[in-house]
Design a protein around this motif. Structure first.
Motif, PDB file in Angstrom:
ATOM      1  N   SER A  17       0.832  -1.209   0.000  1.00 12.32           N
ATOM      2  CA  SER A  17       0.000   0.000   0.000  1.00 12.32           C
ATOM      3  C   SER A  17       0.865   1.256   0.000  1.00 12.32           C
ATOM      4  O   SER A  17       2.001   1.245   0.497  1.00 12.32           O
ATOM      5  N   LEU A  18       0.305   2.304  -0.532  1.00  9.37           N
ATOM      6  CA  LEU A  18       0.902   3.639  -0.465  1.00  9.37           C
ATOM      7  C   LEU A  18      -0.218   4.655  -0.318  1.00  9.37           C
ATOM      8  O   LEU A  18      -1.345   4.411  -0.773  1.00  9.37           O
ATOM      9  N   VAL A  63      -9.130   0.391 -10.683  1.00 10.82           N
ATOM     10  CA  VAL A  63      -8.721   0.626  -9.290  1.00 10.82           C
ATOM     11  C   VAL A  63      -9.870   0.512  -8.305  1.00 10.82           C
ATOM     12  O   VAL A  63      -9.655   0.622  -7.087  1.00 10.82           O
ATOM     13  N   LYS A  64     -11.070   0.300  -8.791  1.00 14.74           N
ATOM     14  CA  LYS A  64     -12.231   0.198  -7.895  1.00 14.74           C
ATOM     15  C   LYS A  64     -12.022  -0.923  -6.877  1.00 14.74           C
ATOM     16  O   LYS A  64     -11.602  -2.017  -7.225  1.00 14.74           O
ATOM     17  N   GLY A  65     -12.321  -0.600  -5.629  1.00 17.61           N
ATOM     18  CA  GLY A  65     -12.153  -1.577  -4.558  1.00 17.61           C
ATOM     19  C   GLY A  65     -10.757  -1.631  -3.976  1.00 17.61           C
ATOM     20  O   GLY A  65     -10.538  -2.276  -2.941  1.00 17.61           O
ATOM     21  N   ARG A  66      -9.798  -0.976  -4.619  1.00 17.08           N
ATOM     22  CA  ARG A  66      -8.414  -0.983  -4.128  1.00 17.08           C
ATOM     23  C   ARG A  66      -7.949   0.414  -3.731  1.00 17.08           C
ATOM     24  O   ARG A  66      -7.165   0.562  -2.790  1.00 17.08           O
ATOM     25  N   PHE A  79      -6.117  13.231  -1.274  1.00 14.04           N
ATOM     26  CA  PHE A  79      -5.327  12.054  -0.940  1.00 14.04           C
ATOM     27  C   PHE A  79      -5.769  10.870  -1.804  1.00 14.04           C
ATOM     28  O   PHE A  79      -6.906  10.824  -2.277  1.00 14.04           O
ATOM     29  N   LEU A  80      -4.854   9.934  -1.965  1.00  7.69           N
ATOM     30  CA  LEU A  80      -5.186   8.695  -2.670  1.00  7.69           C
ATOM     31  C   LEU A  80      -4.569   7.548  -1.886  1.00  7.69           C
ATOM     32  O   LEU A  80      -3.350   7.390  -1.875  1.00  7.69           O
ATOM     33  N   GLN A  81      -5.426   6.787  -1.239  1.00 11.84           N
ATOM     34  CA  GLN A  81      -4.975   5.581  -0.541  1.00 11.84           C
ATOM     35  C   GLN A  81      -5.004   4.437  -1.535  1.00 11.84           C
ATOM     36  O   GLN A  81      -6.063   4.134  -2.111  1.00 11.84           O
ATOM     37  N   MET A  82      -3.864   3.813  -1.740  1.00 11.06           N
ATOM     38  CA  MET A  82      -3.746   2.749  -2.733  1.00 11.06           C
ATOM     39  C   MET A  82      -3.387   1.455  -2.025  1.00 11.06           C
ATOM     40  O   MET A  82      -2.316   1.354  -1.414  1.00 11.06           O
ATOM     41  N   ASN A  83      -4.270   0.494  -2.098  1.00 10.55           N
ATOM     42  CA  ASN A  83      -4.054  -0.801  -1.477  1.00 10.55           C
ATOM     43  C   ASN A  83      -3.958  -1.886  -2.540  1.00 10.55           C
ATOM     44  O   ASN A  83      -4.388  -1.694  -3.682  1.00 10.55           O
ATOM     45  N   VAL A 112       5.274   6.148  -8.632  1.00  8.52           N
ATOM     46  CA  VAL A 112       4.923   4.940  -7.883  1.00  8.52           C
ATOM     47  C   VAL A 112       5.430   3.745  -8.678  1.00  8.52           C
ATOM     48  O   VAL A 112       5.083   3.589  -9.859  1.00  8.52           O
ATOM     49  N   THR A 113       6.260   2.944  -8.039  1.00 14.07           N
ATOM     50  CA  THR A 113       6.805   1.751  -8.684  1.00 14.07           C
ATOM     51  C   THR A 113       6.419   0.536  -7.852  1.00 14.07           C
ATOM     52  O   THR A 113       6.713   0.481  -6.662  1.00 14.07           O
ATOM     53  N   VAL A 114       5.764  -0.415  -8.503  1.00 14.49           N
ATOM     54  CA  VAL A 114       5.324  -1.629  -7.824  1.00 14.49           C
ATOM     55  C   VAL A 114       6.108  -2.805  -8.400  1.00 14.49           C
ATOM     56  O   VAL A 114       6.006  -3.093  -9.594  1.00 14.49           O
ATOM     57  N   SER A 115       6.869  -3.450  -7.563  1.00 15.46           N
ATOM     58  CA  SER A 115       7.675  -4.579  -8.010  1.00 15.46           C
ATOM     59  C   SER A 115       6.916  -5.890  -7.820  1.00 15.46           C
ATOM     60  O   SER A 115       6.123  -6.044  -6.893  1.00 15.46           O
ATOM     61  N   SER A 116       7.186  -6.818  -8.700  1.00 11.34           N
ATOM     62  CA  SER A 116       6.482  -8.114  -8.644  1.00 11.34           C
ATOM     63  C   SER A 116       7.226  -9.115  -7.782  1.00 11.34           C
ATOM     64  O   SER A 116       8.336  -8.887  -7.350  1.00 11.34           O
TER      65      SER A 116
END
Length: 116
Positions: A17-18, A63-66, A79-83, A112-116
């Protein structure tokens, strides 16, 4: 002069999350809509989420629901809460606000960088 500054981006593992923040400063007497956009490498910029002055909210289907958008009018902030982040969420995230009766302002963006 109005200025928007984003913060909160960074590197996170998939599933993490970020929370992004965007604050407006300067000569402001009214803010209407606020929104977050993102642009991934090689792709067009896309709307992630928006929130009106009446707190009407819209999300991109992806992004709905996340993700959750919120605003603090007293602090001229959005703000943007990202889960449950996924690698496909990797992008530069930018905020935009409609300020002082119709003027659109943008921040410079946060990566924003999301690693796998």
């Amino acid at each position: 002069q109005v200025r928007l500054v984003e913060s909160g981006g960074g590197l996170v593992q998939a599933g993490g999350s970020l929370r992004l923040s965007c604050a407006a400063s300067g000569s402001i007497f009214r803010i209407d809509a606020m929104a977050w956009y993102r642009q991934a490498p090689g792709k067009q910029r896309e709307l992630v989420a928006s929130i009106s002055s009446a707190s009407r909210i819209n999300y991109a289907d992806s992004v709905k629901g996340r993700f959750t958008i919120s605003r603090d009018n007293g602090k001229n902030s959005v703000f943007l809460q990202m889960n449950t982040l996924q690698p496909e969420d990797t992008a530069v995230y930018s905020c935009t606000m409609t300020i002082n009766y119709g003027m659109n302002y943008w921040g410079k963006g946060t990566l924003v960088t999301v690693s796998s």
